[in-house]
Design a protein around this motif. Structure first.
Motif, mmCIF file in Angstrom:
data_model
loop_
_atom_site.group_PDB
_atom_site.id
_atom_site.type_symbol
_atom_site.label_atom_id
_atom_site.label_comp_id
_atom_site.label_asym_id
_atom_site.label_seq_id
_atom_site.Cartn_x
_atom_site.Cartn_y
_atom_site.Cartn_z
ATOM 1 N N VAL A 157 0.855 -1.191 0.000
ATOM 2 C CA VAL A 157 0.000 0.000 0.000
ATOM 3 C C VAL A 157 0.891 1.242 0.000
ATOM 4 C CG1 VAL A 157 -1.749 1.333 1.238
ATOM 5 C CG2 VAL A 157 -1.869 -1.171 1.208
ATOM 6 N N LYS A 158 0.578 2.197 -0.864
ATOM 7 C CA LYS A 158 1.372 3.418 -0.921
ATOM 8 C C LYS A 158 0.483 4.623 -1.176
ATOM 9 C CE LYS A 158 5.127 5.737 -3.421
ATOM 10 N NZ LYS A 158 6.089 5.670 -4.553
ATOM 11 N N LEU A 159 0.702 5.666 -0.381
ATOM 12 C CA LEU A 159 0.038 6.949 -0.566
ATOM 13 C C LEU A 159 1.073 7.942 -1.081
ATOM 14 C CD1 LEU A 159 -2.294 9.006 -0.207
ATOM 15 C CD2 LEU A 159 -1.467 9.350 2.133
ATOM 16 N N ASP A 160 0.755 8.591 -2.196
ATOM 17 C CA ASP A 160 1.628 9.593 -2.806
ATOM 18 C C ASP A 160 0.838 10.892 -2.874
ATOM 19 O OD1 ASP A 160 3.285 11.163 -4.463
ATOM 20 O OD2 ASP A 160 4.033 9.385 -5.500
ATOM 21 N N LEU A 161 1.244 11.869 -2.069
ATOM 22 C CA LEU A 161 0.499 13.122 -1.960
ATOM 23 C C LEU A 161 1.449 14.296 -2.188
ATOM 24 C CD1 LEU A 161 -2.263 14.414 -1.215
ATOM 25 C CD2 LEU A 161 -1.481 14.447 1.151
ATOM 26 N N ALA A 162 1.101 15.181 -3.115
ATOM 27 C CA ALA A 162 1.958 16.324 -3.433
ATOM 28 C C ALA A 162 1.131 17.599 -3.548
ATOM 29 C CB ALA A 162 2.723 16.073 -4.731
ATOM 30 N N TYR A 163 1.731 18.690 -3.105
ATOM 31 C CA TYR A 163 1.179 20.020 -3.340
ATOM 32 C C TYR A 163 2.217 20.800 -4.134
ATOM 33 C CZ TYR A 163 0.318 24.960 -2.651
ATOM 34 O OH TYR A 163 0.140 26.301 -2.871
ATOM 35 N N THR A 164 1.829 21.352 -5.265
ATOM 36 C CA THR A 164 2.747 22.121 -6.099
ATOM 37 C C THR A 164 2.174 23.506 -6.378
ATOM 38 O OG1 THR A 164 3.845 22.231 -8.270
ATOM 39 C CG2 THR A 164 1.802 20.953 -8.151
ATOM 40 N N TRP A 165 3.042 24.500 -6.242
ATOM 41 C CA TRP A 165 2.613 25.882 -6.471
ATOM 42 C C TRP A 165 3.122 26.435 -7.804
ATOM 43 C CZ3 TRP A 165 5.773 24.318 -2.411
ATOM 44 C CH2 TRP A 165 7.133 24.604 -2.535
ATOM 45 N N SER A 166 4.021 25.694 -8.480
ATOM 46 C CA SER A 166 4.546 26.174 -9.763
ATOM 47 C C SER A 166 4.991 24.989 -10.600
ATOM 48 C CB SER A 166 5.726 27.124 -9.532
ATOM 49 O OG SER A 166 6.239 27.611 -10.759
ATOM 50 N N VAL A 167 4.538 24.947 -11.852
ATOM 51 C CA VAL A 167 4.968 23.922 -12.800
ATOM 52 C C VAL A 167 5.968 24.561 -13.756
ATOM 53 C CG1 VAL A 167 4.241 22.295 -14.576
ATOM 54 C CG2 VAL A 167 2.723 22.778 -12.646
ATOM 55 N N ARG A 168 7.203 24.069 -13.727
ATOM 56 C CA ARG A 168 8.255 24.603 -14.589
ATOM 57 C C ARG A 168 8.152 23.913 -15.944
ATOM 58 N NH1 ARG A 168 9.485 28.900 -11.658
ATOM 59 N NH2 ARG A 168 11.248 29.149 -13.073
ATOM 60 N N THR A 169 7.832 24.651 -16.977
ATOM 61 C CA THR A 169 7.451 24.072 -18.258
ATOM 62 C C THR A 169 8.656 23.789 -19.157
ATOM 63 O OG1 THR A 169 7.249 26.107 -19.555
ATOM 64 C CG2 THR A 169 5.398 25.533 -18.111
ATOM 65 N N ILE A 170 8.384 23.148 -20.294
ATOM 66 C CA ILE A 170 9.427 22.844 -21.276
ATOM 67 C C ILE A 170 9.873 24.084 -22.043
ATOM 68 C CG2 ILE A 170 8.573 20.500 -21.554
ATOM 69 C CD1 ILE A 170 7.381 21.394 -24.255
ATOM 70 N N TRP A 171 9.210 25.234 -21.837
ATOM 71 C CA TRP A 171 9.501 26.416 -22.651
ATOM 72 C C TRP A 171 10.660 27.239 -22.116
ATOM 73 C CZ3 TRP A 171 7.581 25.425 -27.036
ATOM 74 C CH2 TRP A 171 6.378 24.733 -27.133
ATOM 75 N N GLY A 172 11.119 26.983 -20.913
ATOM 76 C CA GLY A 172 12.348 27.589 -20.428
ATOM 77 C C GLY A 172 12.237 29.055 -20.057
ATOM 78 N N ILE A 173 13.402 29.701 -19.905
ATOM 79 C CA ILE A 173 13.469 31.041 -19.328
ATOM 80 C C ILE A 173 12.836 32.104 -20.213
ATOM 81 C CG2 ILE A 173 15.483 30.587 -17.904
ATOM 82 C CD1 ILE A 173 17.200 31.881 -20.071
ATOM 83 N N ASP A 174 12.696 31.839 -21.506
ATOM 84 C CA ASP A 174 12.091 32.822 -22.405
ATOM 85 C C ASP A 174 10.602 32.565 -22.630
ATOM 86 O OD1 ASP A 174 14.495 34.224 -22.812
ATOM 87 O OD2 ASP A 174 15.139 32.793 -24.350
ATOM 88 N N GLY A 175 10.042 31.611 -21.914
ATOM 89 C CA GLY A 175 8.630 31.310 -22.065
ATOM 90 C C GLY A 175 7.749 32.523 -21.794
ATOM 91 N N THR A 176 6.721 32.673 -22.615
ATOM 92 C CA THR A 176 5.852 33.843 -22.488
ATOM 93 C C THR A 176 4.475 33.526 -23.037
ATOM 94 O OG1 THR A 176 5.661 36.218 -23.006
ATOM 95 C CG2 THR A 176 6.509 34.785 -24.738
ATOM 96 N N GLY A 177 3.493 34.354 -22.714
ATOM 97 C CA GLY A 177 2.137 34.175 -23.224
ATOM 98 C C GLY A 177 1.573 32.825 -22.840
ATOM 99 N N GLY A 178 1.008 32.128 -23.824
ATOM 100 C CA GLY A 178 0.428 30.818 -23.562
ATOM 101 C C GLY A 178 1.466 29.737 -23.332
ATOM 102 N N ARG A 179 2.753 30.063 -23.576
ATOM 103 C CA ARG A 179 3.842 29.115 -23.345
ATOM 104 C C ARG A 179 4.784 29.717 -22.308
ATOM 105 N NH1 ARG A 179 4.312 27.957 -29.834
ATOM 106 N NH2 ARG A 179 2.812 26.218 -29.900
ATOM 107 N N GLN A 180 4.344 29.742 -21.090
ATOM 108 C CA GLN A 180 5.053 30.420 -20.024
ATOM 109 C C GLN A 180 6.230 29.613 -19.498
ATOM 110 O OE1 GLN A 180 2.943 32.619 -17.149
ATOM 111 N NE2 GLN A 180 1.978 33.713 -18.821
ATOM 112 N N GLN A 181 7.161 30.325 -18.893
ATOM 113 C CA GLN A 181 8.288 29.675 -18.230
ATOM 114 C C GLN A 181 7.794 28.770 -17.103
ATOM 115 O OE1 GLN A 181 11.013 32.451 -16.440
ATOM 116 N NE2 GLN A 181 12.138 30.881 -15.321
ATOM 117 N N ALA A 182 6.795 29.242 -16.376
ATOM 118 C CA ALA A 182 6.218 28.470 -15.282
ATOM 119 C C ALA A 182 4.747 28.834 -15.157
ATOM 120 C CB ALA A 182 6.942 28.756 -13.972
ATOM 121 N N VAL A 183 3.961 27.869 -14.727
ATOM 122 C CA VAL A 183 2.526 28.089 -14.532
ATOM 123 C C VAL A 183 2.234 27.919 -13.042
ATOM 124 C CG1 VAL A 183 0.202 27.347 -15.127
ATOM 125 C CG2 VAL A 183 2.014 27.227 -16.840
ATOM 126 N N GLY A 184 1.772 29.000 -12.427
ATOM 127 C CA GLY A 184 1.476 28.961 -11.006
ATOM 128 C C GLY A 184 0.072 28.459 -10.729
#
Length: 407
Positions: A157-184
């Protein structure tokens, strides 16, 4: 909970490691990738040719049950004749590997019997990554600023529980608009599994908060609840059958302005006889109850998944069409742990037929081919994808040649 909420945990780990300085073990982290990707797409006069180099380096320091890991990464376009999704060469097909320099991992972890606690920037890949994954195929991958608890109170039996406040995307440091660097957003990922006689039975609930107006106007925020069963059965001394089945229900959540419900179904089986494999499956991402003809983003969406692994490598279904998608797939191949001087040998072929979940549309079909093997510290992979369009997108051919090193 905000990013600074994890600082006390990081500080405590640093103090604990310092207090045990005589027992600290340091392991370097170093890996590199070189990839060539070629794309031909109907409707665009120019092809895409991308040669990218991705390097990662860092270290893991550990003492007893505590460890701290920091890994940086950089992606360089040696040959940049491709649209990177962020403004480079938009007249060419998309290759989603923009140049980037970033902090890939920065986490502290506590591991004891039956308990693993992780805080900071980390990889999260749940089950087969159909709902939550790392998107490791893309150079910049996807990581999460999160706190996570993995608890095994009983055997099996395993419980896996996570809280995340920011998803760091594949678009990197120049991500912008609909392709953001991170999605909060305040995202909660809950996964509870139990090893049954039939296989691993998993119940999950994913509350995904894509709290960025530029990312589809909050329309990717959703709550998803479901079940998954995955198991393997021996059919003799040299044969086995692997199977999985899954169902989930998704609806709008948080600031999503849409009012929708959509279902997900999967049935999949693989027969393995002495390394030769035959696979068949049927996956449905439902259209939901939108208006006739479909309302965008009211079908079943997978905003945190490793979508490249599913529904064909040509990436025509990273966003589920308004009328949903039904994927019937058949494939086969061969795998061997060792073949001559090579290890981890894989040969694979897969065919997909894509249809809508509503209105009886034939979207198209796709053939995917893969050959990969490892020689010492080098992994070589050659891939090909051919998408033949009917009612969705355009004919597309993609070829990849990839070299990976892990030191």
């Amino acid at each position: 909970m905000k990013p600074w909420a994890a600082l006390p945990v990081v500080g405590a780990a640093a103090c604990a490691l310092q207090a045990q300085a005589g027992e600290v073990k340091v392991k370097p982290v170093a890996e590199a990738r070189v990839r060539y990707e070629h794309v031909e797409q109907d409707g665009l006069d120019l092809d895409a040719d991308a040669v990218t180099v991705r390097v990662r380096g860092g270290a893991q320091a550990s003492s007893g049950a505590l460890s701290a890991t920091v890994v940086a990464q950089g992606t360089l376009a040696v040959l940049g004749d491709y649209a990177d999704g962020l403004g480079r060469d938009p007249a060419r097909p998309l290759v989603a590997d923009p140049q980037n320099v970033a902090l890939y991992l920065a986490q502290i972890q506590y591991q004891a019997r039956g308990v693993t606690l992780t805080a900071g920037r980390q990889k999260i890949a749940l089950d087969d990554e159909r709902f939550v994954g790392n998107i490791a195929f893309r150079d910049n991958a996807q990581t999460f600023d999160a706190v996570r608890a993995e608890i095994a109170p009983l055997r099996g039996v395993k419980l896996d529980l996570a809280y995340t406040w920011s998803v760091r995307t594949i678009w990197g440091i120049d991500g912008t608009g609909g392709r953001q660097q991170a999605v909060g957003g305040d995202t909660v990922l809950a996964n509870l599994s139990w090893d049954t006689p039939l296989g691993k039975l998993t119940g999950f609930g994913y509350l995904v908060d894509q709290d960025e107006a530029a990312v589809q106007g909050f329309r990717l925020s959703s709550q998803t609840y479901g079940l998954r069963l995955a198991g393997t059965r021996a059919l003799g001394p040299a044969a086995k059958l692997s199977y999985q089945a899954s169902y989930a229900r998704q609806s709008d959540w948080h600031r999503n302005p849409n009012d929708h419900r959509a279902d997900y179904w999967l049935a999949d089986a693989t027969l393995d006889v002495k390394g030769w494999k035959l696979n068949a499956g049927y996956e449905v991402l439902g259209a939901g109850k939108g208006a006739a003809g479909g309302v965008p983003l009211t079908s079943f969406q997978m905003p945190l998944a490793t979508n490249f692994k599913f529904q064909g490598w040509a990436d025509k279904f990273l966003t589920t069409p308004p009328n949903g998608v039904r994927d019937l797939y058949l494939g086969g191949g061969y795998g061997a742990q060792r073949l001559g001087g090579l290890t981890a040998v894989t040969l694979q072929a897969m065919w997909h037929r894509f249809d809508s979940d509503r209105l009886d549309q034939r979207y198209g079909s796709e053939v995917d081919l893969l050959a990969s093997a490892r020689l010492h510290a080098t992994t070589v992979a050659l891939r090909y994808a051919h998408y033949e369009a009917r009612a969705l997108a355009t004919d597309t051919d993609k070829v990849w040649l990839q070299l990976d090193w892990v030191i």
